[in-house]
Design a protein around this motif. Structure first.
Motif, short mmCIF file in Angstrom:
data_model
loop_
_atom_site.label_atom_id
_atom_site.label_comp_id
_atom_site.label_asym_id
_atom_site.label_seq_id
_atom_site.Cartn_x
_atom_site.Cartn_y
_atom_site.Cartn_z
N GLU A 24 7.25 45.87 7.27
CA GLU A 24 8.40 45.28 6.59
C GLU A 24 8.24 45.38 5.09
O GLU A 24 7.12 45.33 4.57
N ASN A 25 9.34 45.51 4.37
CA ASN A 25 9.39 45.44 2.91
C ASN A 25 8.46 46.44 2.22
O ASN A 25 7.91 46.15 1.17
N ASN A 64 1.89 43.18 6.09
CA ASN A 64 3.14 42.46 5.80
C ASN A 64 2.87 41.22 4.96
O ASN A 64 3.65 40.88 4.06
#
Length: 138
Positions: A24-25, A64
């Motif tokens: 993620e991100n 993450n």
């Protein structure tokens, strides 16, 4: 016959649970180092604990968490890893992964010299291909 279907359902459920944590991100751009880096700035130490079936999921969870810190770290070195039993678990993983990592800010994260082999080892990560159209590259 019903027992066979029940056993098949339980097996498929367990197989479906592996690989559940996704990057993620932008955490997929972090570089995992195999030793302490040379020429990088140490930022902080991070410990993460997660109950998952697979060690790769535990590593993705750590990545993450590093990105969620909101700091400029782009490389990490796992200094210790262990498992501990989850008590009173009926469904789910029997063990929790505990990873401790040092997070670094490296000027060139795609080729980092590490303390292993006297600073001559490098870690290379595949780069994103550059797309060129009409003489300009992005």
């Amino acid at each position: 016959m019903k027992k066979i279907f029940a056993l098949l359902f339980v097996t498929l459920s367990l197989v479906a649970c592996s690989g559940m944590i996704k990057n993620e991100n932008g955490s997929q751009y972090l570089v995992q180092l195999d030793a302490e880096p040379i020429g990088c700035t140490f930022l902080y130490k991070l410990e993460s604990e997660v109950s998952v079936y697979d060690s790769d999921d535990a590593r993705r969870y750590l990545e993450n968490r590093i990105v969620d810190q909101g700091r400029t770290g782009n490389a990490y070195w796992i200094t210790s890893q262990r498992t501990k039993p989850n008590e009173w678990v009926i469904f789910g993983p029997e063990r929790a992964f505990v990873l401790v990592a040092n997070v670094y800010d490296c000027p060139h994260p795609n080729s980092v010299r590490t303390a292993r082999d006297g600073g001559s080892a490098t870690v290379s990560v595949p780069t994103i291909p550059v797309q060129c159209t009409y003489g300009t590259c992005n």
